[in-house]
Design a protein around this motif. Structure first.
Motif, short mmCIF file in Angstrom:
data_model
loop_
_atom_site.label_atom_id
_atom_site.label_comp_id
_atom_site.label_asym_id
_atom_site.label_seq_id
_atom_site.Cartn_x
_atom_site.Cartn_y
_atom_site.Cartn_z
N GLN A 21 16.61 -46.52 -30.50
CA GLN A 21 16.97 -45.25 -31.12
C GLN A 21 16.45 -44.01 -30.40
O GLN A 21 16.99 -42.91 -30.59
N LEU A 22 15.42 -44.17 -29.57
CA LEU A 22 14.81 -43.01 -28.92
C LEU A 22 14.97 -43.10 -27.41
O LEU A 22 14.92 -44.18 -26.83
N PRO A 23 15.13 -41.95 -26.73
CA PRO A 23 15.33 -41.98 -25.28
C PRO A 23 14.08 -42.29 -24.47
O PRO A 23 14.16 -42.87 -23.39
N ALA A 24 12.90 -41.91 -24.98
CA ALA A 24 11.68 -42.10 -24.20
C ALA A 24 10.51 -42.41 -25.12
O ALA A 24 10.32 -41.76 -26.14
N LEU A 25 9.73 -43.42 -24.73
CA LEU A 25 8.54 -43.82 -25.48
C LEU A 25 7.34 -43.83 -24.54
O LEU A 25 7.45 -44.25 -23.38
N LEU A 26 6.22 -43.38 -25.06
CA LEU A 26 4.98 -43.38 -24.29
C LEU A 26 3.95 -44.23 -25.02
O LEU A 26 3.57 -43.93 -26.16
N GLY A 118 6.53 -33.35 -22.67
CA GLY A 118 7.14 -34.38 -23.49
C GLY A 118 7.30 -34.02 -24.95
O GLY A 118 7.90 -34.78 -25.71
N THR A 119 6.77 -32.87 -25.38
CA THR A 119 6.82 -32.50 -26.79
C THR A 119 8.26 -32.50 -27.30
O THR A 119 9.12 -31.83 -26.75
N GLY A 120 8.50 -33.26 -28.38
CA GLY A 120 9.82 -33.31 -28.96
C GLY A 120 10.78 -34.24 -28.24
O GLY A 120 11.92 -34.42 -28.70
N ARG A 121 10.35 -34.83 -27.13
CA ARG A 121 11.26 -35.68 -26.35
C ARG A 121 10.70 -37.07 -26.11
O ARG A 121 11.46 -38.02 -25.95
N VAL A 122 9.38 -37.19 -26.03
CA VAL A 122 8.73 -38.47 -25.77
C VAL A 122 7.84 -38.80 -26.97
O VAL A 122 6.91 -38.06 -27.28
N VAL A 123 8.13 -39.91 -27.63
CA VAL A 123 7.37 -40.32 -28.82
C VAL A 123 6.24 -41.25 -28.39
O VAL A 123 6.44 -42.18 -27.62
N ARG A 124 5.05 -40.96 -28.91
CA ARG A 124 3.88 -41.75 -28.56
C ARG A 124 3.69 -42.94 -29.50
O ARG A 124 3.91 -42.83 -30.71
N LEU A 125 3.22 -44.05 -28.94
CA LEU A 125 2.92 -45.25 -29.71
C LEU A 125 1.62 -45.83 -29.17
O LEU A 125 1.54 -46.18 -28.00
N PRO A 126 0.58 -45.94 -30.00
CA PRO A 126 -0.71 -46.43 -29.50
C PRO A 126 -0.74 -47.96 -29.40
O PRO A 126 -0.11 -48.66 -30.19
#
Length: 414
Positions: A21-26, A118-126
């Motif tokens: 669902q998201l274009p970029a994940l960090l 990346g604000t608003g474009r890359v979602v962070r996941l720990p």
């Protein structure tokens, strides 16, 4: 596809869903906790930016280098070439299709700036170290936080073979780094952890903030190990590390940016007065405590002060990964009154303004006295208090009072 030796992580299902669902994940977290291994399973292209040969094209022209790769693209150790974040932003702005980029990194500093692209474009996941549930390849099942929130003893399953006190200490000093859990034991494990600390205070620290003295930084890490899981002032760390306050503040920021130090904030509510506002400091992995202090399981067993720190830090390491996964949207706090009369080790605030609370005790036979602060909190919060538990090192789970239980620590992975 899973590799033959891949250990499933609790985050896997969420990661797979987000990629669709998201274009970029960090993926962020401490070094050597398996971020690359976990992300690589979903990527068609992998770029190791910590390798000069692979990083060269991205230093020269990151936009062109990205366009040349089959997607999803995994950009490992992005902090080695920070300009790659700008290239990802531009690519997502031009084409926001889901599942385009995965990034992994072990540095927080650039992520906290207002100018981070990346604000608003890359979602962070720990992603943190392996929990015992993951290391034992147990079925993910229902998260502990979600089970405790039912306030039903039947939902809080204890494994058939819970550890004893020494067993918990050994698990804590083993920690959660995949290498130390899955491949190494004995002297080899201790050597690996010592090497991890060496690299932390030399190469890793220098990468984030240059001109840091490794010897002084090592003293700071040792002071953290002595005070992990405690509500301490900067002055306590200053004395323990024999450093000035300005240096301690700088090192605290540095260790936080490297995902080595985690600070759990103090909880506040209008219903309770005179609450301490200072956070609790935690080393993010309990094995680092043993490595920094060169502590063996038997040495921890003989030192009551150190024993409590080890068990507390270990328990938090088991709970921390659940925070990003639970549908209850939990947030982790601690509670302590200024006079020290009342203290709750962990207070987990759930959506809907409800809380569950935990006390952590290195005892095999908890009593009503061990639960007195939980009972007090329940009476103060009334309907907001969902459930509380004394996590202990014994084998039995039982009800202590209304919505208050005694649970073996192994219930965390039951």
């Amino acid at each position: 596809m899973d590799g033959a030796g891949y250990v499933p992580r609790m985050v896997d299902s969420l990661l797979s869903e987000l990629v669709t669902q998201l274009p970029a994940l960090l993926m962020v977290g401490p070094r050597a906790t398996g971020k690359t291994t976990t992300a690589r399973r979903l990527a068609r292209s992998t770029v190791r930016l910590d390798r000069p040969v692979e990083a060269a094209a991205f230093r020269a022209d990151p936009d062109t280098a990205l366009r040349a790769l089959p997607e999803p693209v995994l950009l490992d150790e992005w902090q080695e070439v920070p300009d790659v974040l700008g290239a990802v932003k531009r690519a997502v702005d031009d084409d926001p299709r889901p599942g385009r980029f995965l990034l992994t990194g072990s540095v927080m500093a650039d992520l906290e700036t207002r100018t981070w692209p990346g604000t608003g474009r890359v979602v962070r996941l720990p992603l943190y170290g392996l929990t015992v549930r993951e290391a034992d390849r147990r079925s993910p099942g229902t998260l502990f936080i979600d089970r405790l929130a039912t306030a039903e003893l039947d939902a809080l399953t204890v494994p058939a073979d819970p550890p004893d006190l020494l067993g918990y200490i050994e698990l804590a000093l083993r920690g959660g780094f995949p290498d130390t859990v899955l491949r190494l034991s004995g002297l080899a494990r201790r050597a690996w952890l010592a090497g991890y600390l060496d690299q932390l205070v030399t190469r890793d620290a220098q990468h984030v903030e240059s001109r840091r003295d490794p010897d002084r930084l090592r003293r700071y890490v040792e002071a953290l190990a002595l005070t992990t899981a405690a509500v301490t002032t900067d002055e306590t760390i200053v004395r323990a590390a024999n450093l000035d306050r300005r240096t301690v503040v700088a090192y605290e920021r540095l260790m936080t940016n490297l995902f080595v130090l985690d600070q759990i904030p103090a909880w506040s509510t209008q219903r309770l007065q005179r609450l301490v506002k200072r956070p609790k400091r935690y080393l993010v992995d309990s094995s680092l405590l043993g490595a920094a202090l060169r502590a063996t399981p038997r040495a921890v067993l003989r030192d009551g002060h150190l024993l409590g720190r080890v068990i507390d830090t270990f328990v938090v390491a088991q709970i921390r990964p659940e925070l990003a996964l639970s549908p209850l949207e939990p947030r982790l706090y601690h509670l302590r009154q200024e006079d020290g009369r009342r203290e709750i080790d962990l207070l987990i605030e759930l959506g809907g303004d409800q809380v569950v609370a935990l006390e952590i005790k290195a005892t095999a036979a908890p009593t009503t006295s061990d639960a007195r602060h939980l009972v007090w909190l329940r009476d103060q919060l009334e309907e907001r208090f969902v459930a509380g538990a004394v996590l202990h090192t014994g084998p039995r789970a039982f009800r202590i009072d209304d919505r208050v239980f005694a649970l073996p620590i192994s219930t965390l992975w039951g």
